[in-house]
Write a protein that holds these residues in place. Sequence first.
Motif, PDB file in Angstrom:
ATOM      1  N   ARG A   1       0.832  -1.205   0.000  1.00  0.00           N
ATOM      2  CA  ARG A   1       0.000   0.000   0.000  1.00  0.00           C
ATOM      3  C   ARG A   1       0.868   1.256   0.000  1.00  0.00           C
ATOM      4  NH1 ARG A   1      -3.308  -1.686   3.436  1.00  0.00           N
ATOM      5  NH2 ARG A   1      -2.500  -0.809   5.376  1.00  0.00           N
ATOM      6  N   ARG A   2       1.880   1.280   0.851  1.00  0.00           N
ATOM      7  CA  ARG A   2       2.772   2.437   0.898  1.00  0.00           C
ATOM      8  C   ARG A   2       3.515   2.621  -0.417  1.00  0.00           C
ATOM      9  NH1 ARG A   2       3.696   0.392   6.147  1.00  0.00           N
ATOM     10  NH2 ARG A   2       5.520  -0.760   5.378  1.00  0.00           N
ATOM     11  N   ALA A   3       4.013   1.521  -0.960  1.00  0.00           N
ATOM     12  CA  ALA A   3       4.791   1.608  -2.195  1.00  0.00           C
ATOM     13  C   ALA A   3       3.918   2.033  -3.374  1.00  0.00           C
ATOM     14  CB  ALA A   3       5.470   0.269  -2.483  1.00  0.00           C
ATOM     15  N   LEU A   4       2.693   1.514  -3.439  1.00  0.00           N
ATOM     16  CA  LEU A   4       1.788   1.894  -4.520  1.00  0.00           C
ATOM     17  C   LEU A   4       1.422   3.370  -4.450  1.00  0.00           C
ATOM     18  CD1 LEU A   4      -0.675  -1.139  -4.800  1.00  0.00           C
ATOM     19  CD2 LEU A   4       0.743  -0.212  -6.634  1.00  0.00           C
ATOM     20  N   ARG A   5       1.187   3.853  -3.233  1.00  0.00           N
ATOM     21  CA  ARG A   5       0.848   5.267  -3.095  1.00  0.00           C
ATOM     22  C   ARG A   5       2.004   6.146  -3.562  1.00  0.00           C
ATOM     23  NH1 ARG A   5      -3.541   6.963  -0.556  1.00  0.00           N
ATOM     24  NH2 ARG A   5      -2.546   8.965  -0.153  1.00  0.00           N
ATOM     25  N   GLU A   6       3.229   5.748  -3.214  1.00  0.00           N
ATOM     26  CA  GLU A   6       4.393   6.563  -3.552  1.00  0.00           C
ATOM     27  C   GLU A   6       4.693   6.547  -5.036  1.00  0.00           C
ATOM     28  OE1 GLU A   6       9.207   6.722  -2.705  1.00  0.00           O
ATOM     29  OE2 GLU A   6       7.892   5.780  -1.240  1.00  0.00           O
ATOM     30  N   THR A   7       4.594   5.375  -5.675  1.00  0.00           N
ATOM     31  CA  THR A   7       5.070   5.251  -7.043  1.00  0.00           C
ATOM     32  C   THR A   7       3.981   5.323  -8.102  1.00  0.00           C
ATOM     33  OG1 THR A   7       4.936   2.832  -7.009  1.00  0.00           O
ATOM     34  CG2 THR A   7       7.014   3.829  -6.285  1.00  0.00           C
ATOM     35  N   VAL A   8       2.726   5.055  -7.753  1.00  0.00           N
ATOM     36  CA  VAL A   8       1.657   5.009  -8.746  1.00  0.00           C
ATOM     37  C   VAL A   8       0.596   6.069  -8.474  1.00  0.00           C
ATOM     38  CG1 VAL A   8      -0.152   3.595  -9.807  1.00  0.00           C
ATOM     39  CG2 VAL A   8       2.032   2.556  -9.177  1.00  0.00           C
ATOM     40  N   ILE A   9       0.023   6.079  -7.277  1.00  0.00           N
ATOM     41  CA  ILE A   9      -1.117   6.949  -7.001  1.00  0.00           C
ATOM     42  C   ILE A   9      -0.693   8.405  -6.861  1.00  0.00           C
ATOM     43  CG2 ILE A   9      -3.003   7.430  -5.392  1.00  0.00           C
ATOM     44  CD1 ILE A   9      -2.993   4.409  -4.732  1.00  0.00           C
ATOM     45  N   ASN A  10       0.315   8.664  -6.031  1.00  0.00           N
ATOM     46  CA  ASN A  10       0.715  10.054  -5.785  1.00  0.00           C
ATOM     47  C   ASN A  10       1.133  10.800  -7.055  1.00  0.00           C
ATOM     48  OD1 ASN A  10       0.116   9.705  -3.107  1.00  0.00           O
ATOM     49  ND2 ASN A  10       2.235   9.555  -2.409  1.00  0.00           N
ATOM     50  N   PRO A  11       1.902  10.191  -7.972  1.00  0.00           N
ATOM     51  CA  PRO A  11       2.245  10.921  -9.201  1.00  0.00           C
ATOM     52  C   PRO A  11       1.028  11.276 -10.046  1.00  0.00           C
ATOM     53  CG  PRO A  11       3.775   9.116  -8.850  1.00  0.00           C
ATOM     54  CD  PRO A  11       2.671   8.932  -7.854  1.00  0.00           C
ATOM     55  N   GLU A  12       0.022  10.397 -10.081  1.00  0.00           N
ATOM     56  CA  GLU A  12      -1.185  10.696 -10.843  1.00  0.00           C
ATOM     57  C   GLU A  12      -1.937  11.858 -10.208  1.00  0.00           C
ATOM     58  OE1 GLU A  12      -3.341   7.051 -10.988  1.00  0.00           O
ATOM     59  OE2 GLU A  12      -2.144   6.228 -12.627  1.00  0.00           O
ATOM     60  N   VAL A  13      -2.059  11.830  -8.879  1.00  0.00           N
ATOM     61  CA  VAL A  13      -2.722  12.918  -8.170  1.00  0.00           C
ATOM     62  C   VAL A  13      -1.963  14.228  -8.388  1.00  0.00           C
ATOM     63  CG1 VAL A  13      -3.326  13.818  -5.883  1.00  0.00           C
ATOM     64  CG2 VAL A  13      -3.764  11.418  -6.435  1.00  0.00           C
ATOM     65  N   ALA A  14      -0.637  14.171  -8.313  1.00  0.00           N
ATOM     66  CA  ALA A  14       0.181  15.371  -8.498  1.00  0.00           C
ATOM     67  C   ALA A  14      -0.019  15.960  -9.897  1.00  0.00           C
ATOM     68  CB  ALA A  14       1.651  15.046  -8.265  1.00  0.00           C
ATOM     69  N   ALA A  15      -0.133  15.105 -10.909  1.00  0.00           N
ATOM     70  CA  ALA A  15      -0.331  15.592 -12.274  1.00  0.00           C
ATOM     71  C   ALA A  15      -1.671  16.304 -12.409  1.00  0.00           C
ATOM     72  CB  ALA A  15      -0.242  14.432 -13.257  1.00  0.00           C
ATOM     73  N   LEU A  16      -2.715  15.745 -11.824  1.00  0.00           N
ATOM     74  CA  LEU A  16      -4.030  16.389 -11.884  1.00  0.00           C
ATOM     75  C   LEU A  16      -4.045  17.685 -11.083  1.00  0.00           C
ATOM     76  CD1 LEU A  16      -6.232  13.176 -11.549  1.00  0.00           C
ATOM     77  CD2 LEU A  16      -5.983  14.603 -13.591  1.00  0.00           C
ATOM     78  N   ASP A  17      -3.395  17.665  -9.917  1.00  0.00           N
ATOM     79  CA  ASP A  17      -3.322  18.887  -9.107  1.00  0.00           C
ATOM     80  C   ASP A  17      -2.573  19.997  -9.852  1.00  0.00           C
ATOM     81  OD1 ASP A  17      -4.753  17.752  -7.056  1.00  0.00           O
ATOM     82  OD2 ASP A  17      -3.011  17.325  -5.793  1.00  0.00           O
ATOM     83  N   ALA A  18      -1.552  19.616 -10.621  1.00  0.00           N
ATOM     84  CA  ALA A  18      -0.803  20.616 -11.394  1.00  0.00           C
ATOM     85  C   ALA A  18      -1.693  21.263 -12.454  1.00  0.00           C
ATOM     86  CB  ALA A  18       0.417  19.966 -12.046  1.00  0.00           C
ATOM     87  N   MET A  19      -2.568  20.464 -13.074  1.00  0.00           N
ATOM     88  CA  MET A  19      -3.513  21.030 -14.041  1.00  0.00           C
ATOM     89  C   MET A  19      -4.418  22.051 -13.367  1.00  0.00           C
ATOM     90  SD  MET A  19      -4.645  17.559 -16.059  1.00  0.00           S
ATOM     91  CE  MET A  19      -3.400  16.385 -16.626  1.00  0.00           C
TER      92      MET A  19
END
Length: 208
Positions: A122-140
């Motif tokens: 769960r921790r690894a998925l959040r760091e490497t998969v989920i968080n980057p996707e969220v960050a990209a949408l937040d940047a938009m």
Amino acid sequence: MSTQAATAAARRSKITPERERELYGAVLDLLREGGYDAVTMEGVAARTKCGKATLYRQWKTKSQLVTAALDKSRRSLFTGIDTGTLAGDLRAAAVAAAARRGADTELMEAVGQAYLHHPDLRRALRETVINPEVAALDAMLRRGVERGEIAPDHPAIPFVAPGFLGVLRVEPLFEDRFPAADALPAYLEAVILPALGLTPPGGHRPAP
């Protein structure tokens, strides 16, 4: 890049890109075939004729290897999206995500149950998969605020990324409601853009 990510990148630099793709491919194949429990360091080593010690030296744990493989398969999902408008960015992101729907669904189903029962995964998925996707949408969204398209304190902003990514995750559970591959773009037009005030009265998509 975090210290942990930099260290991991330095370790992986000892493996050629071609070899890395082969290892990640074996991991993804095992996930599709039998889920998270079917992936073992021994199994990946056997499929790729790689020493098990090498895998442990490069990735330390199975969860890190699995999430690295998932991250590599999805890294370009929102890369390079910048249309000049927030609505355009979100539409492009929805189309990109919908295009990956089939391949991603298999993998997300494979790790879905494991995500709930394995804290390290769960921790690894959040760091490497989920968080980057969220960050990209937040940047938009930040770019939209900077252009004056939406107010910085718009109450819908915190819910855009969870809603956007949530539909991707639950779509397989509602196939009777989302039979087509364009469920996410449709959800964007019907829910997210109106909530942000980015569609005209009546909710119709503006002409290109």
